[in-house]
Design a protein around this motif. Structure first.
Motif, PDB file in Angstrom:
ATOM      1  N   ILE A 110     -11.521   4.183 -10.073  1.00 50.92           N
ATOM      2  CA  ILE A 110     -10.462   4.074  -9.742  1.00 50.92           C
ATOM      3  C   ILE A 110      -9.445   4.933 -10.236  1.00 50.92           C
ATOM      4  O   ILE A 110      -9.149   5.379 -11.621  1.00 50.92           O
ATOM      5  CB  ILE A 110      -9.483   2.136  -9.826  1.00 50.92           C
ATOM      6  CG1 ILE A 110     -10.898   1.319  -9.322  1.00 50.92           C
ATOM      7  CG2 ILE A 110      -8.019   3.083  -9.717  1.00 50.92           C
ATOM      8  CD1 ILE A 110     -10.042  -0.388  -8.672  1.00 50.92           C
ATOM      9  N   PRO A 111      -8.647   5.911 -10.452  1.00 48.93           N
ATOM     10  CA  PRO A 111      -7.264   7.159 -10.331  1.00 48.93           C
ATOM     11  C   PRO A 111      -6.786   6.341 -11.346  1.00 48.93           C
ATOM     12  O   PRO A 111      -6.145   4.959 -11.357  1.00 48.93           O
ATOM     13  CB  PRO A 111      -6.531   7.430  -9.533  1.00 48.93           C
ATOM     14  CG  PRO A 111      -7.265   7.429  -8.616  1.00 48.93           C
ATOM     15  CD  PRO A 111      -7.907   5.835  -8.987  1.00 48.93           C
ATOM     16  N   PRO A 112      -6.416   6.895 -12.610  1.00 51.86           N
ATOM     17  CA  PRO A 112      -5.019   6.079 -13.738  1.00 51.86           C
ATOM     18  C   PRO A 112      -3.952   5.807 -12.869  1.00 51.86           C
ATOM     19  O   PRO A 112      -3.426   6.695 -12.063  1.00 51.86           O
ATOM     20  CB  PRO A 112      -5.564   7.373 -14.782  1.00 51.86           C
ATOM     21  CG  PRO A 112      -5.789   8.301 -14.759  1.00 51.86           C
ATOM     22  CD  PRO A 112      -7.104   7.983 -13.159  1.00 51.86           C
ATOM     23  N   VAL A 113      -3.489   5.551 -13.392  1.00 54.85           N
ATOM     24  CA  VAL A 113      -2.365   4.322 -13.069  1.00 54.85           C
ATOM     25  C   VAL A 113      -1.600   4.575 -13.629  1.00 54.85           C
ATOM     26  O   VAL A 113      -1.614   3.962 -14.760  1.00 54.85           O
ATOM     27  CB  VAL A 113      -1.782   3.323 -11.762  1.00 54.85           C
ATOM     28  CG1 VAL A 113      -0.705   2.363 -11.586  1.00 54.85           C
ATOM     29  CG2 VAL A 113      -3.204   2.981 -10.863  1.00 54.85           C
ATOM     30  N   ASP A 114      -0.187   5.417 -13.695  1.00 52.11           N
ATOM     31  CA  ASP A 114       0.821   5.649 -15.049  1.00 52.11           C
ATOM     32  C   ASP A 114       1.945   5.031 -14.663  1.00 52.11           C
ATOM     33  O   ASP A 114       2.911   4.790 -13.835  1.00 52.11           O
ATOM     34  CB  ASP A 114       1.556   6.751 -15.136  1.00 52.11           C
ATOM     35  CG  ASP A 114       1.044   7.389 -16.212  1.00 52.11           C
ATOM     36  OD1 ASP A 114       0.450   6.824 -17.445  1.00 52.11           O
ATOM     37  OD2 ASP A 114       0.517   9.031 -16.487  1.00 52.11           O
ATOM     38  N   LEU A 115       2.049   3.321 -15.227  1.00 55.30           N
ATOM     39  CA  LEU A 115       3.357   2.361 -14.490  1.00 55.30           C
ATOM     40  C   LEU A 115       4.499   3.152 -15.724  1.00 55.30           C
ATOM     41  O   LEU A 115       4.422   3.243 -16.441  1.00 55.30           O
ATOM     42  CB  LEU A 115       2.731   1.049 -15.105  1.00 55.30           C
ATOM     43  CG  LEU A 115       1.172   0.098 -13.669  1.00 55.30           C
ATOM     44  CD1 LEU A 115       0.862  -0.831 -14.496  1.00 55.30           C
ATOM     45  CD2 LEU A 115       1.728   0.474 -12.548  1.00 55.30           C
ATOM     46  N   PRO A 116       5.492   2.159 -14.673  1.00 59.20           N
ATOM     47  CA  PRO A 116       6.981   2.686 -16.264  1.00 59.20           C
ATOM     48  C   PRO A 116       6.814   1.851 -16.685  1.00 59.20           C
ATOM     49  O   PRO A 116       6.316   0.392 -16.396  1.00 59.20           O
ATOM     50  CB  PRO A 116       7.618   2.848 -14.961  1.00 59.20           C
ATOM     51  CG  PRO A 116       7.123   2.613 -13.854  1.00 59.20           C
ATOM     52  CD  PRO A 116       5.978   2.312 -13.742  1.00 59.20           C
ATOM     53  N   MET A 121      -0.475  -4.034 -16.500  1.00 57.71           N
ATOM     54  CA  MET A 121      -1.106  -4.041 -15.317  1.00 57.71           C
ATOM     55  C   MET A 121      -1.657  -5.752 -15.448  1.00 57.71           C
ATOM     56  O   MET A 121      -2.656  -5.304 -16.624  1.00 57.71           O
ATOM     57  CB  MET A 121      -1.610  -3.020 -15.393  1.00 57.71           C
ATOM     58  CG  MET A 121      -2.927  -3.236 -13.679  1.00 57.71           C
ATOM     59  SD  MET A 121      -3.598  -1.744 -14.061  1.00 57.71           S
ATOM     60  CE  MET A 121      -2.588   0.181 -14.569  1.00 57.71           C
ATOM     61  N   ALA A 122      -2.585  -5.658 -14.836  1.00 54.35           N
ATOM     62  CA  ALA A 122      -3.259  -6.841 -14.862  1.00 54.35           C
ATOM     63  C   ALA A 122      -4.580  -6.308 -13.791  1.00 54.35           C
ATOM     64  O   ALA A 122      -5.928  -6.330 -14.353  1.00 54.35           O
ATOM     65  CB  ALA A 122      -3.003  -8.479 -14.189  1.00 54.35           C
ATOM     66  N   THR A 123      -5.010  -6.961 -12.770  1.00 59.23           N
ATOM     67  CA  THR A 123      -5.901  -6.048 -11.718  1.00 59.23           C
ATOM     68  C   THR A 123      -5.185  -4.816 -11.313  1.00 59.23           C
ATOM     69  O   THR A 123      -4.192  -4.377 -11.052  1.00 59.23           O
ATOM     70  CB  THR A 123      -5.991  -6.693 -10.843  1.00 59.23           C
ATOM     71  OG1 THR A 123      -5.037  -7.215 -10.103  1.00 59.23           O
ATOM     72  CG2 THR A 123      -6.923  -8.077 -11.900  1.00 59.23           C
ATOM     73  N   VAL A 124      -6.460  -4.150 -10.887  1.00 56.69           N
ATOM     74  CA  VAL A 124      -6.091  -2.944  -9.757  1.00 56.69           C
ATOM     75  C   VAL A 124      -6.827  -3.077  -8.270  1.00 56.69           C
ATOM     76  O   VAL A 124      -8.100  -3.443  -8.416  1.00 56.69           O
ATOM     77  CB  VAL A 124      -5.997  -1.278 -10.137  1.00 56.69           C
ATOM     78  CG1 VAL A 124      -6.304  -0.183  -9.589  1.00 56.69           C
ATOM     79  CG2 VAL A 124      -5.283  -1.310 -11.436  1.00 56.69           C
ATOM     80  N   ASN A 125      -6.241  -2.816  -7.458  1.00 57.96           N
ATOM     81  CA  ASN A 125      -7.262  -3.302  -6.150  1.00 57.96           C
ATOM     82  C   ASN A 125      -7.511  -1.628  -5.117  1.00 57.96           C
ATOM     83  O   ASN A 125      -5.820  -1.595  -5.180  1.00 57.96           O
ATOM     84  CB  ASN A 125      -6.888  -4.475  -4.824  1.00 57.96           C
ATOM     85  CG  ASN A 125      -7.435  -5.098  -5.248  1.00 57.96           C
ATOM     86  OD1 ASN A 125      -8.830  -5.587  -6.176  1.00 57.96           O
ATOM     87  ND2 ASN A 125      -6.092  -6.724  -5.576  1.00 57.96           N
ATOM     88  N   TYR A 126      -8.214  -1.073  -5.025  1.00 57.23           N
ATOM     89  CA  TYR A 126      -7.638   0.187  -4.405  1.00 57.23           C
ATOM     90  C   TYR A 126      -9.045   0.042  -3.234  1.00 57.23           C
ATOM     91  O   TYR A 126     -10.401   0.667  -3.313  1.00 57.23           O
ATOM     92  CB  TYR A 126      -8.485   1.055  -6.140  1.00 57.23           C
ATOM     93  CG  TYR A 126      -8.094   2.824  -5.312  1.00 57.23           C
ATOM     94  CD1 TYR A 126      -7.101   3.854  -5.692  1.00 57.23           C
ATOM     95  CD2 TYR A 126      -8.826   3.544  -4.083  1.00 57.23           C
ATOM     96  CE1 TYR A 126      -6.738   4.386  -5.327  1.00 57.23           C
ATOM     97  CE2 TYR A 126      -8.400   4.791  -3.599  1.00 57.23           C
ATOM     98  CZ  TYR A 126      -7.600   5.301  -4.135  1.00 57.23           C
ATOM     99  OH  TYR A 126      -7.432   6.573  -3.694  1.00 57.23           O
ATOM    100  N   VAL A 127      -8.209   0.435  -1.677  1.00 59.48           N
ATOM    101  CA  VAL A 127      -9.038  -0.150  -0.812  1.00 59.48           C
ATOM    102  C   VAL A 127      -8.705   1.432  -0.121  1.00 59.48           C
ATOM    103  O   VAL A 127      -7.411   2.167   0.185  1.00 59.48           O
ATOM    104  CB  VAL A 127      -9.003  -1.390  -0.063  1.00 59.48           C
ATOM    105  CG1 VAL A 127      -9.772  -2.009   0.729  1.00 59.48           C
ATOM    106  CG2 VAL A 127      -9.598  -2.433  -0.856  1.00 59.48           C
ATOM    107  N   VAL A 128      -9.890   1.784   1.038  1.00 59.42           N
ATOM    108  CA  VAL A 128      -9.536   3.140   1.087  1.00 59.42           C
ATOM    109  C   VAL A 128     -10.182   2.479   2.697  1.00 59.42           C
ATOM    110  O   VAL A 128     -11.174   1.931   2.742  1.00 59.42           O
ATOM    111  CB  VAL A 128     -10.794   4.111   1.012  1.00 59.42           C
ATOM    112  CG1 VAL A 128     -10.669   5.264   2.597  1.00 59.42           C
ATOM    113  CG2 VAL A 128     -10.234   4.788   0.160  1.00 59.42           C
TER     114      VAL A 128
END
Length: 139
Positions: A110-116, A121-128
């Motif tokens: 999963i690509p990194p996510v830069d949050l403001p 962040m608790a979890t990330v779901n990345y679905v294509v």
């Protein structure tokens, strides 16, 4: 995975290996991909839905399962993270719009996510979404 491997996986994640927990983890290890709660209940047959749900909640708390939201509801997959403090087994998932199966793509991080600032962040779901090789005819 055999019972010894399952017991080691549970203890490595700080989960006491009870009979029900071993059964749930073994069922999940036999399948390459994700399960809905109902699918797990059908697969296992000997543990009721509430027992399976409690086990999944405990597994999630100890980074032993991932949960992902899909159009058919919450799905769970066995996580191969190396400890119970940090989930290092995050990867992309693929949902086939024809056969409606969800596939794990562990080779795609999963690509990194830069949050403001201020967001945690608790979890990330990345679905294509698209067509799997079987449904697209490109096996």
């Amino acid at each position: 995975m055999n019972s010894q491997e399952i017991e080691k996986l549970l203890t490595d994640h700080g989960v006491r290996p009870t009979a029900n927990r071993i059964v749930v983890a073994q069922a999940m290890s036999r399948h390459d991909g994700s399960y809905s709660l109902s699918e797990l209940e059908d697969e296992i047959g000997t543990i009721d839905k509430s027992g399976i749900f409690r086990t999944l909640a405990l597994f999630k708390e100890h980074h032993l399962v991932h949960s992902l939201e899909s159009s058919e509801g919450t799905r769970y997959e066995l996580c191969l993270s190396h400890n119970d403090e940090h989930d290092d087994d995050t990867h992309v998932h693929f949902y086939c719009e024809r056969c409606m199966k969800t596939f794990c793509l562990p080779a795609l991080a999963i690509p990194p996510v830069d949050l403001p600032q201020g967001y945690v962040m608790a979890t990330v779901n990345y679905v294509v979404k698209g067509l799997c090789p079987a449904c697209s005819g490109k096996l």
